[in-house]
Design a protein around this motif. Structure first.
Motif, PDB file in Angstrom:
ATOM      1  N   VAL A 229       0.819  -1.213   0.000  1.00  0.00           N
ATOM      2  CA  VAL A 229       0.000   0.000   0.000  1.00  0.00           C
ATOM      3  C   VAL A 229       0.855   1.265   0.000  1.00  0.00           C
ATOM      4  N   ASN A 230       2.151   1.116   0.252  1.00  0.00           N
ATOM      5  CA  ASN A 230       3.054   2.273   0.247  1.00  0.00           C
ATOM      6  C   ASN A 230       3.839   2.405  -1.057  1.00  0.00           C
ATOM      7  N   VAL A 231       3.468   1.639  -2.075  1.00  0.00           N
ATOM      8  CA  VAL A 231       4.123   1.770  -3.379  1.00  0.00           C
ATOM      9  C   VAL A 231       3.590   3.022  -4.064  1.00  0.00           C
ATOM     10  N   VAL A 232       4.445   4.021  -4.199  1.00  0.00           N
ATOM     11  CA  VAL A 232       4.052   5.298  -4.803  1.00  0.00           C
ATOM     12  C   VAL A 232       5.139   5.750  -5.768  1.00  0.00           C
ATOM     13  N   ALA A 233       4.800   6.712  -6.571  1.00  0.00           N
ATOM     14  CA  ALA A 233       5.749   7.244  -7.539  1.00  0.00           C
ATOM     15  C   ALA A 233       6.858   8.022  -6.840  1.00  0.00           C
ATOM     16  N   HIS A 234       7.999   8.106  -7.497  1.00  0.00           N
ATOM     17  CA  HIS A 234       9.084   8.931  -6.975  1.00  0.00           C
ATOM     18  C   HIS A 234       8.593  10.369  -6.823  1.00  0.00           C
ATOM     19  N   GLY A 235       9.008  11.015  -5.747  1.00  0.00           N
ATOM     20  CA  GLY A 235       8.586  12.389  -5.486  1.00  0.00           C
ATOM     21  C   GLY A 235       7.386  12.494  -4.574  1.00  0.00           C
ATOM     22  N   VAL A 236       6.681  11.377  -4.338  1.00  0.00           N
ATOM     23  CA  VAL A 236       5.549  11.356  -3.416  1.00  0.00           C
ATOM     24  C   VAL A 236       6.065  10.973  -2.038  1.00  0.00           C
ATOM     25  N   THR A 237       5.842  11.834  -1.065  1.00  0.00           N
ATOM     26  CA  THR A 237       6.298  11.588   0.305  1.00  0.00           C
ATOM     27  C   THR A 237       5.099  11.267   1.177  1.00  0.00           C
ATOM     28  N   LEU A 238       5.088  10.086   1.741  1.00  0.00           N
ATOM     29  CA  LEU A 238       3.994   9.705   2.626  1.00  0.00           C
ATOM     30  C   LEU A 238       4.191  10.310   4.012  1.00  0.00           C
ATOM     31  N   THR A 239       3.095  10.439   4.742  1.00  0.00           N
ATOM     32  CA  THR A 239       3.148  10.962   6.099  1.00  0.00           C
ATOM     33  C   THR A 239       3.781   9.941   7.031  1.00  0.00           C
ATOM     34  N   ASP A 240       4.056  10.355   8.244  1.00  0.00           N
ATOM     35  CA  ASP A 240       4.384   9.389   9.283  1.00  0.00           C
ATOM     36  C   ASP A 240       3.174   8.476   9.495  1.00  0.00           C
ATOM     37  N   GLU A 241       3.403   7.349  10.137  1.00  0.00           N
ATOM     38  CA  GLU A 241       2.285   6.457  10.429  1.00  0.00           C
ATOM     39  C   GLU A 241       1.225   7.198  11.239  1.00  0.00           C
ATOM     40  N   ILE A 242      -0.010   7.074  10.827  1.00  0.00           N
ATOM     41  CA  ILE A 242      -1.123   7.703  11.541  1.00  0.00           C
ATOM     42  C   ILE A 242      -1.536   6.777  12.673  1.00  0.00           C
ATOM     43  N   THR A 243      -1.378   7.245  13.880  1.00  0.00           N
ATOM     44  CA  THR A 243      -1.666   6.418  15.051  1.00  0.00           C
ATOM     45  C   THR A 243      -2.834   7.000  15.831  1.00  0.00           C
ATOM     46  N   VAL A 244      -3.381   6.200  16.697  1.00  0.00           N
ATOM     47  CA  VAL A 244      -4.563   6.590  17.457  1.00  0.00           C
ATOM     48  C   VAL A 244      -4.206   7.642  18.497  1.00  0.00           C
ATOM     49  N   LEU A 245      -5.003   8.696  18.545  1.00  0.00           N
ATOM     50  CA  LEU A 245      -4.891   9.693  19.610  1.00  0.00           C
ATOM     51  C   LEU A 245      -5.844   9.308  20.730  1.00  0.00           C
ATOM     52  N   THR A 246      -5.347   9.235  21.944  1.00  0.00           N
ATOM     53  CA  THR A 246      -6.232   8.912  23.065  1.00  0.00           C
ATOM     54  C   THR A 246      -7.240  10.016  23.308  1.00  0.00           C
ATOM     55  N   ALA A 247      -6.911  11.224  22.890  1.00  0.00           N
ATOM     56  CA  ALA A 247      -7.846  12.347  22.972  1.00  0.00           C
ATOM     57  C   ALA A 247      -7.656  13.200  21.736  1.00  0.00           C
ATOM     58  N   LYS A 248      -8.739  13.690  21.193  1.00  0.00           N
ATOM     59  CA  LYS A 248      -8.676  14.418  19.931  1.00  0.00           C
ATOM     60  C   LYS A 248      -9.711  15.533  19.906  1.00  0.00           C
ATOM     61  N   VAL A 249      -9.316  16.697  19.405  1.00  0.00           N
ATOM     62  CA  VAL A 249     -10.203  17.832  19.194  1.00  0.00           C
ATOM     63  C   VAL A 249     -10.614  17.839  17.728  1.00  0.00           C
ATOM     64  N   HIS A 250     -11.907  18.031  17.474  1.00  0.00           N
ATOM     65  CA  HIS A 250     -12.349  18.045  16.075  1.00  0.00           C
ATOM     66  C   HIS A 250     -13.608  18.899  15.917  1.00  0.00           C
ATOM     67  N   ASP A 251     -13.945  19.180  14.671  1.00  0.00           N
ATOM     68  CA  ASP A 251     -15.146  19.952  14.320  1.00  0.00           C
ATOM     69  C   ASP A 251     -15.231  21.261  15.097  1.00  0.00           C
ATOM     70  N   VAL A 252     -14.197  22.057  14.957  1.00  0.00           N
ATOM     71  CA  VAL A 252     -14.122  23.354  15.635  1.00  0.00           C
ATOM     72  C   VAL A 252     -14.657  24.440  14.704  1.00  0.00           C
ATOM     73  N   GLN A 253     -15.529  25.293  15.217  1.00  0.00           N
ATOM     74  CA  GLN A 253     -16.127  26.321  14.367  1.00  0.00           C
ATOM     75  C   GLN A 253     -16.612  27.495  15.205  1.00  0.00           C
ATOM     76  N   LEU A 254     -16.188  28.705  14.835  1.00  0.00           N
ATOM     77  CA  LEU A 254     -16.731  29.956  15.370  1.00  0.00           C
ATOM     78  C   LEU A 254     -17.687  30.473  14.313  1.00  0.00           C
ATOM     79  N   THR A 255     -18.965  30.655  14.683  1.00  0.00           N
ATOM     80  CA  THR A 255     -19.955  30.951  13.648  1.00  0.00           C
ATOM     81  C   THR A 255     -21.197  31.587  14.262  1.00  0.00           C
ATOM     82  N   PHE A 256     -22.211  31.769  13.429  1.00  0.00           N
ATOM     83  CA  PHE A 256     -23.523  32.249  13.877  1.00  0.00           C
ATOM     84  C   PHE A 256     -24.545  31.138  13.714  1.00  0.00           C
ATOM     85  N   GLU A 257     -25.381  30.964  14.744  1.00  0.00           N
ATOM     86  CA  GLU A 257     -26.517  30.062  14.662  1.00  0.00           C
ATOM     87  C   GLU A 257     -27.709  30.720  15.322  1.00  0.00           C
ATOM     88  N   ARG A 258     -28.788  30.860  14.576  1.00  0.00           N
ATOM     89  CA  ARG A 258     -30.011  31.518  15.063  1.00  0.00           C
ATOM     90  C   ARG A 258     -29.689  32.882  15.662  1.00  0.00           C
TER      91      ARG A 258
END
Length: 542
Positions: A229-258
């Protein structure tokens, strides 16, 4: 992987498979002695077509079609009880078919060796890849009718497995070695089509004997499939291994609602599948004002409890399920005084069991809210189906007809920031058939029909799209040359976003993140940009 040429660094897992599903690689004229059905033999079976259809909705700015395909391999192996293949992102897509080269059963052993060598694999690794790939799956009559005859009394295709088990194990090896195999690519009476037999015995069964131990088979497959799955063309740099975060922040938004100025954020904690969620646990979000007397928590610090929490099902991801954990999300919606705004935030978790309160603050300084001069306003934006009047096909082909999605996009710009231009870069890579992507820039105009709210004016624009995942980078160019950006804003919900009422806010004198005593330094969430990888990371439970 089959398109890769290690000598010149081209091809690999690059999404080109999407354009190769219908092309024949075996012609009737080449194998005229075979039945005429072989003149229709394709690179791929029906499973590939169905899989690509399932994957079509996921590619976006940060997750390529090739990344999704590689992730599908990780999912497939894990779902069937196999090892968890370490996953890396960063593959790039091409927008055309690659060269011919998928191994086919009628080809000679020497041809197969040359194909795998071109891709960078030795003969022993060719055997490993074949055995690891054929521990699950089989041959379908609709794809290879000369190997697996159809049932004339049924419309359903006949499917013959490579081994007698349905999970990822070394039965394909054990049954081959002990002579009980039913693998149609081994036991077929048509010697020309016995490709597994030729490959497995290519080194006098030495490699197959080395895989006879279940543990060795599992570890070997984990390593060789990761390489695949890591066979890629020359010049393509893969990320570090994506590992599980025991805690994660996501879906952050400053906005207007009603008409309310709100800040939204979700905080996800890892939870052991067998453990019961601590009902006494108290999770808080704390934040500092951006302006005024409490700027950067010089006076009071704000805090609030979550509006709700949601425990994910353990089977949401085969990767997390096999590792024995799921997640619980604490979702915050808090009202914010627009004149004070918000500069940074963090979280505390108190289990109320005598243990020390844990603070999650991005390594020590809190999670910064990068800017508040330009905001995306999903709940005022809309997505409707309209009869196409202007959208033309991209990449050639027939004009687009019928209904298309029309997006009305709303952005808010803070008073005092007089922009010379407000615009959005619109991107959609998830389009049926994967033609050239939608990639265009639309200017937003000041909308005088929308009443300014809490020091913000509203700018609007319209765009049409036929894809599944339109995302927006919205920009405001100030007169002094400063560019404010809302990056990677998704448009799947917009005015259909479920409304959650804001919770109460408490103000008190507390330590700012820089002086908190216990840090969860392992949490390195990507702050506002964390949503950029949410499509991929959510899938694998990372």
């Amino acid at each position: 992987m089959a398109t890769h040429d290690a000598s010149n660094g081209t091809g690999g897992i690059d999404g080109s498979i999407a354009y190769e599903l219908d092309r024949p690689e075996v012609s009737y004229t080449t194998f005229s002695s075979w039945s005429s059905s072989l003149s229709l033999l394709k690179n791929f079976g029906a499973g590939f077509t169905s899989t690509l259809s399932d994957f079509a909705v996921y590619p976006n700015k940060y997750i390529s079609r090739a990344d999704v395909i590689a992730l599908g391999a990780v999912f497939g192996v894990s779902t069937c009880g196999g090892p968890i293949i370490p996953y890396r992102g960063g593959r790039t897509d091409v927008w055309a078919a690659g060269p011919l080269g998928v191994p086919q059963p009628q080809e000679s052993l020497q041809t197969h060796k040359e194909m795998f060598a071109r891709q960078g694999f030795t003969p022993a690794e060719m055997i490993q890849l074949t055995a690891c790939g054929h521990t699950i799956g089989g041959v379908r009559s609709t794809d290879f009718p000369d190997l697996v005859p159809a049932n004339p009394s049924s419309q359903k295709p006949v499917f013959v497995d490579f081994d007698t088990t349905t999970q990822f194990d070394n039965a394909v090896v054990a049954q081959y070695l002990d002579g009980t195999t039913l693998d149609p690519l081994v036991v077929t009476t048509n010697a020309t089509m016995a490709s597994d037999l030729r490959i497995f015995s290519a080194d006098n069964n030495d490699t197959m004997h080395s895989l006879s131990s279940p543990d060795t088979f599992t570890s070997t497959c984990q390593n060789i499939l990761e390489r695949m799955v890591n066979v890629v063309a020359h010049g393509v740099t893969l990320t570090d291994e994506i590992t599980v975060l025991t805690a994660k922040v996501h879906d952050v938004q400053l906005t207007f609602e009603r008409n309310a100025f709100v800040f939204k954020a979700s905080f996800r904690l890892q939870q052991n599948i067998t453990a019961t969620v601590n009902k006494k646990r108290v999770v808080k979000m704390l934040w500092c004002d951006r302006y005024g007397s409490n700027q950067n928590c010089k006076g009071n610090t704000r805090s609030a409890l979550p509006a709700n929490n949601l425990q994910e099902q353990p089977n949401l991801s085969p990767v997390s399920q096999s590792r024995g954990f799921s997640f619980i999300n604490y979702n915050f919606v808090v009202p914010v005084d627009a004149t004070a705004s918000i500069s940074k935030f963090w979280f505390t978790v108190d289990e109320n069991d005598g243990s020390t309160v844990t603070t999650y603050q991005n390594g020590g300084n809190g999670y910064p809210v990068i800017q508040d001069q330009l905001l995306f306003v999903p709940t005022l934006s809309t997505n409707t189906l309209v009869q196409n009047a202007s959208l033309v096909a991209r990449g050639g082909g027939a004009p687009i007809t019928g209904l298309v999605k029309q997006y009305f996009i709303v952005a808010a710009v803070r008073n005092g920031n007089t922009p010379s231009r407000v615009y959005m870069d619109a991107l959609d890579l998830a389009i049926t058939g994967f033609p050239t992507p939608l990639n265009t820039t639309i200017d937003l105009q000041l909308n005088s029909s929308m009443t300014p709210t809490q020091g913000y004016n509203f700018y609007t624009g319209t765009i049409q799209d036929t894809g599944f995942q339109l995302t927006l980078d919205i920009h405001s160019l100030s007169s002094d040359g400063t560019i404010y950006t809302e990056d990677f804003k998704q448009t799947s919900l917009l005015d259909n976003t479920p409304y959650v009422a804001p919770t109460n806010v408490t103000s008190s004198k507390q330590s700012s993140p820089s002086s908190a005593t216990r840090l969860a330094n392992s949490v390195v969430a990507q702050l506002l940009a964390c949503s950029a990888v949410v499509a991929c990371i959510t899938l694998v439970g990372f």
